[in-house]
Design an enzyme around this catalytic site. Structure first.
Site, PDB file in Angstrom:
ATOM      1  N   GLU A  46      21.422  36.144  30.432  1.00 26.79           N
ATOM      2  CA  GLU A  46      22.353  37.017  31.144  1.00 26.79           C
ATOM      3  C   GLU A  46      21.490  37.982  31.969  1.00 26.79           C
ATOM      4  O   GLU A  46      20.573  38.608  31.419  1.00 26.79           O
ATOM      5  CB  GLU A  46      23.203  37.791  30.126  1.00 26.79           C
ATOM      6  CG  GLU A  46      24.218  38.655  30.811  1.00 26.79           C
ATOM      7  CD  GLU A  46      25.163  39.378  29.856  1.00 26.79           C
ATOM      8  OE1 GLU A  46      25.111  39.116  28.635  1.00 26.79           O
ATOM      9  OE2 GLU A  46      25.929  40.204  30.356  1.00 26.79           O
ATOM     10  N   ARG A  98      16.907  33.313  15.417  1.00 23.51           N
ATOM     11  CA  ARG A  98      16.339  34.131  16.477  1.00 23.51           C
ATOM     12  C   ARG A  98      14.997  34.683  16.023  1.00 23.51           C
ATOM     13  O   ARG A  98      14.708  34.771  14.835  1.00 23.51           O
ATOM     14  CB  ARG A  98      17.292  35.232  16.896  1.00 23.51           C
ATOM     15  CG  ARG A  98      17.561  36.301  15.867  1.00 23.51           C
ATOM     16  CD  ARG A  98      18.679  37.257  16.302  1.00 23.51           C
ATOM     17  NE  ARG A  98      18.371  37.959  17.526  1.00 23.51           N
ATOM     18  CZ  ARG A  98      19.081  37.841  18.665  1.00 23.51           C
ATOM     19  NH1 ARG A  98      20.109  37.041  18.725  1.00 23.51           N
ATOM     20  NH2 ARG A  98      18.753  38.526  19.726  1.00 23.51           N
ATOM     21  N   LYS A 125      18.072  43.343  24.457  1.00 18.35           N
ATOM     22  CA  LYS A 125      18.002  43.935  25.791  1.00 18.35           C
ATOM     23  C   LYS A 125      18.722  45.271  25.847  1.00 18.35           C
ATOM     24  O   LYS A 125      18.263  46.202  26.503  1.00 18.35           O
ATOM     25  CB  LYS A 125      18.633  42.980  26.811  1.00 18.35           C
ATOM     26  CG  LYS A 125      17.678  41.910  27.281  1.00 18.35           C
ATOM     27  CD  LYS A 125      18.344  41.024  28.318  1.00 18.35           C
ATOM     28  CE  LYS A 125      19.303  40.073  27.665  1.00 18.35           C
ATOM     29  NZ  LYS A 125      19.877  39.083  28.563  1.00 18.35           N
TER      30      LYS A 125
HETATM   31  P1  ATP Z   1      19.875  40.281  23.962  1.00 25.18           P
HETATM   32  O1  ATP Z   1      20.610  40.591  22.710  1.00 25.18           O
HETATM   33  O2  ATP Z   1      18.461  40.669  23.966  1.00 25.18           O
HETATM   34  O3  ATP Z   1      20.608  40.676  25.200  1.00 25.18           O
HETATM   35  P2  ATP Z   1      20.916  37.764  24.392  1.00 25.18           P
HETATM   36  O4  ATP Z   1      21.008  36.640  23.433  1.00 25.18           O
HETATM   37  O5  ATP Z   1      22.169  38.488  24.689  1.00 25.18           O
HETATM   38  O6  ATP Z   1      19.796  38.722  23.936  1.00 25.18           O
HETATM   39  P3  ATP Z   1      20.695  36.249  26.694  1.00 25.18           P
HETATM   40  O7  ATP Z   1      20.138  36.633  27.999  1.00 25.18           O
HETATM   41  O8  ATP Z   1      22.147  36.037  26.583  1.00 25.18           O
HETATM   42  O9  ATP Z   1      20.249  37.351  25.708  1.00 25.18           O
HETATM   43  O10 ATP Z   1      19.908  35.037  26.033  1.00 25.18           O
HETATM   44  C1  ATP Z   1      19.378  33.947  26.735  1.00 25.18           C
HETATM   45  C2  ATP Z   1      18.926  32.937  25.737  1.00 25.18           C
HETATM   46  O11 ATP Z   1      17.871  33.453  24.957  1.00 25.18           O
HETATM   47  C3  ATP Z   1      20.036  32.579  24.775  1.00 25.18           C
HETATM   48  O12 ATP Z   1      20.083  31.171  24.650  1.00 25.18           O
HETATM   49  C4  ATP Z   1      19.651  33.238  23.507  1.00 25.18           C
HETATM   50  O13 ATP Z   1      20.091  32.509  22.409  1.00 25.18           O
HETATM   51  C5  ATP Z   1      18.133  33.285  23.596  1.00 25.18           C
HETATM   52  N1  ATP Z   1      17.613  34.412  22.836  1.00 25.18           N
HETATM   53  C6  ATP Z   1      17.873  35.719  23.016  1.00 25.18           C
HETATM   54  N2  ATP Z   1      17.248  36.471  22.109  1.00 25.18           N
HETATM   55  C7  ATP Z   1      16.556  35.627  21.302  1.00 25.18           C
HETATM   56  C8  ATP Z   1      15.717  35.785  20.165  1.00 25.18           C
HETATM   57  N3  ATP Z   1      15.443  36.985  19.656  1.00 25.18           N
HETATM   58  N4  ATP Z   1      15.179  34.682  19.608  1.00 25.18           N
HETATM   59  C9  ATP Z   1      15.430  33.478  20.119  1.00 25.18           C
HETATM   60  N5  ATP Z   1      16.214  33.248  21.178  1.00 25.18           N
HETATM   61  C10 ATP Z   1      16.782  34.304  21.769  1.00 25.18           C
HETATM   62 MG    MG Z   2      23.771  38.207  25.756  1.00 24.24          MG
END
Ligand code: ATP
Ligand code: MG
Length: 550
Positions: A32, A256, A266
């Site tokens: 995102e 994760r 983020k």
């Molecule tokens: P955040 O909570 O940091 O915003 P998010 O999952 O909302 O993380 P996205 O940009 O939606 O962030 O994630 C993009 C991809 O990265 C998704 O497929 C997500 O599953 C993966 N991802 C995000 N954080 C992790 C993590 N800590 N470990 C492994 N994969 C991750």
């Molecule tokens: Mg997200």
């Protein structure tokens, strides 16, 4: 030896054998654009790009841009830069917002089939009607609306005839389902917020659950990986795809990445940035890819780290030491050695000729002739580290003391004969004697010393600022506490040494982005904001593990 597969690879190989997907496999990385990428994303990137390359498939970069308030295009550029820096290139670049029209069409289709409806309830009412895992939810009168009425209302929502929150579109599934996500989930909400790509074309936006699986299906993604929080969403992911008869993408959840003493969200990283606790998204203390790059981490080290942590189905907290181990291992083989003195103490060699300069030959990378050697000037006035001198030796202190001797690396043995102090009693200068016959490589002195220290000659040394970093938070799992995580911010996470000195060639411009080992001190890189008049170096990592659990 047969290489062992992680559980995602096992699923993929089975699907290839069967064969479930005849077009070959396709993965995607779906960030995102609401912040910078962090190490957790790197884990997902390594997995998705790794699968595609291992199985000759494709990998799409898809920006999951369905929340217009939090997203913007500067993040898109930063995300692309970080993925490329990690060493990966995607086959296609897509945006969930490119599918807004298609998704709307899917919604219309579900209404026509009697399995979606417009609900006028407030969000509080919807929450209340939802029940609890133990208590089934309840239905309301809107659920019985006719297809025609629902079609008209959805169109009116799209045309902007309702305010934010006034109406939602829901899937009509089962208000008594044991899986809460199946209790008539929301598909669309009204949101009069312009979007960074579609402008004000849309004032209704699809929810994650309605957008993600359909986007996967549109792109013919075969294996759609996500983190474990989404396990409970999988039935819904499959439900939409089955109802709409789309390409059967498969959601696979993995653990994760959590790293000790830091945070991987983020939203929380954004708070550190917004509160000015760190110097932007690329602050070298942050676990963002941009921060790690500025800190001096290498793409190779990060990829190795992702490889070592592996892909599993159970959440755990990874030790920061493992990340440091990976970068040390990488830099040890490639970073040229240089000398820096972080907290300088002046040494005068009383019996060395003032006019004289000797040039001590030092290998750039010990044991690797291809990297050559350099001449380090030696003279009467030197800088050594304050830490390398103690007036009265403590137990097990083998460096320089009053009356004691030590070897200057690559040069002579010296002994300290006299200490100069200021009016507060601080040591400001050491008067030492050197032993001309003790020169390194040709030592005929027979003097035994227990320690070797580094040094720079005063006239040749260049002033620099050196920044040392420590853990970002003072507790192992700061993310555990939702609200007060900022109170665990480690105020001592950065130490700025303003009066350091470095070898002259480190000032050269073409050293930007080059990794060095400062002898005895660790690995360093010039900061991106460093310039010729004000040199700044960041310590990437110490030479030894110092992150023992608190
Ligand atoms: P955040 O909570 O940091 O915003 P998010 O999952 O909302 O993380 P996205 O940009 O939606 O962030 O994630 C993009 C991809 O990265 C998704 O497929 C997500 O599953 C993966 N991802 C995000 N954080 C992790 C993590 N800590 N470990 C492994 N994969 C991750
Ligand atoms: Mg997200």
């Amino acid at each position: 030896m047969e290489e062992s597969l992680n559980f995602v690879e096992e699923i993929v190989e089975e699907d290839i054998r069967n064969p479930v997907y005849r077009e070959g496999i396709a993965t995607r990385f779906p960030p995102e654009p609401n912040g910078y990428l962090h190490l957790g994303h790197a884990k997902s990137i390594c997995l998705n790009f790794g699968l595609a390359s291992k199985y000759n498939g494709k990998v799409n970069l898809r920006f999951d841009d369905t929340n217009p308030e939090r997203e913007n295009s500067s993040y898109i550029e930063a995300i692309k830069e970080d993925i490329r820096w990690l060493g990966y290139e995607w086959h296609n670049e897509y945006y969930a917002s490119d599918y807004f029209e298609a998704l709307y069409g899917f919604a219309v289709e579900l209404i026509k089939r009697g399995i979606a409806y417009v609900d006028d309830s407030t969000s509080e009412e919807i929450a209340e009607q939802k029940g609890t895992p133990q208590i089934p939810g309840t239905t309301n009168q809107y659920r019985e609306r006719s297809v025609d009425e629902n079609l008209q209302l959805l169109e009116a929502m799209k045309l902007g005839q309702f305010r934010d929150g006034e109406k939602v579109l829901r899937a009509k599934i089962d208000m008594a389902a044991s899986n809460m996500h199946m209790r008539d989930p929301i598909m669309y909400r009204v949101k009069h917020t312009p979007h960074h790509r579609t402008g004000s074309t849309w004032c209704i936006y699809p929810m994650y659950d309605f957008a993600h699986g359909q986007s996967d299906a549109i792109e013919h993604i075969t294996h759609s990986t996500c983190t474990l929080e989404f396990v409970a969403h999988r039935p819904l992911y499959n439900w939409f795809i089955q109802q709409l008869g789309l390409f059967p993408s498969k959601q696979i959840e993995f653990a994760r990445l959590n790293l000790a003493y830091t945070i991987m969200s983020k939203r929380k990283l954004q708070q550190l940035v917004d509160n000015g606790l760190v110097d932007g998204w690329d602050d070298p203390r942050l676990p963002t890819i941009a921060g790690l790059r500025r800190r001096g981490y290498t793409p190779n080290a990060i990829r190795k780290f992702c490889d070592r942590i592996g892909v599993a189905k159970r959440d755990a907290i990874t030790d920061f030491g493992l990340l440091e181990f990976c970068v040390r291992e990488d830099l040890n083989q490639s970073a040229q050695r240089r000398i820096a003195v972080l907290k300088p103490l002046k040494v005068i060699i009383t019996n060395y000729d003032e006019e004289k300069t000797e040039y001590m030959s030092m290998e750039n990378l010990p044991g690797d002739e291809a990297n050559g050697s350099r001449k380090v000037p030696f003279g009467k006035e030197l800088w050594i580290e304050q830490d390398d001198f103690m007036e009265h030796a403590a137990k097990n202190y083998f460096r320089l003391t009053l009356g004691g001797a030590v070897r200057l690396k690559g040069a002579y043995i010296i002994s300290c004969e006299h200490i100069m102090k200021d009016e507060h009693g601080n040591i400001i200068e050491l008067q030492c004697r050197y032993f001309p016959e003790s020169k390194s490589g040709n030592d005929r002195s027979n003097i035994k010393v227990k320690s070797t220290i580094h040094w720079l000659s005063v006239p040749s040394a260049i002033p620099a600022e050196v920044r040392l970093y420590d853990r970002l938070f003072s507790v192992e799992d700061p993310g555990k506490t939702e609200n007060d995580f900022l109170s665990h911010f480690n105020k001592h996470s950065i130490q700025v040494l303003q009066n350091a000195y470095v070898e002259a060639d480190l000032a050269e411009r073409d050293n930007a982005g080059v990794h060095f080992q400062f002898v005895r001190l660790g690995y360093f890189i010039k900061d991106t904001h460093s310039d010729v008049d004000h040199l700044v170096f960041n310590r990437t990592v110490d030479l030894k593990e110092r992150w023992k659990k608190a």
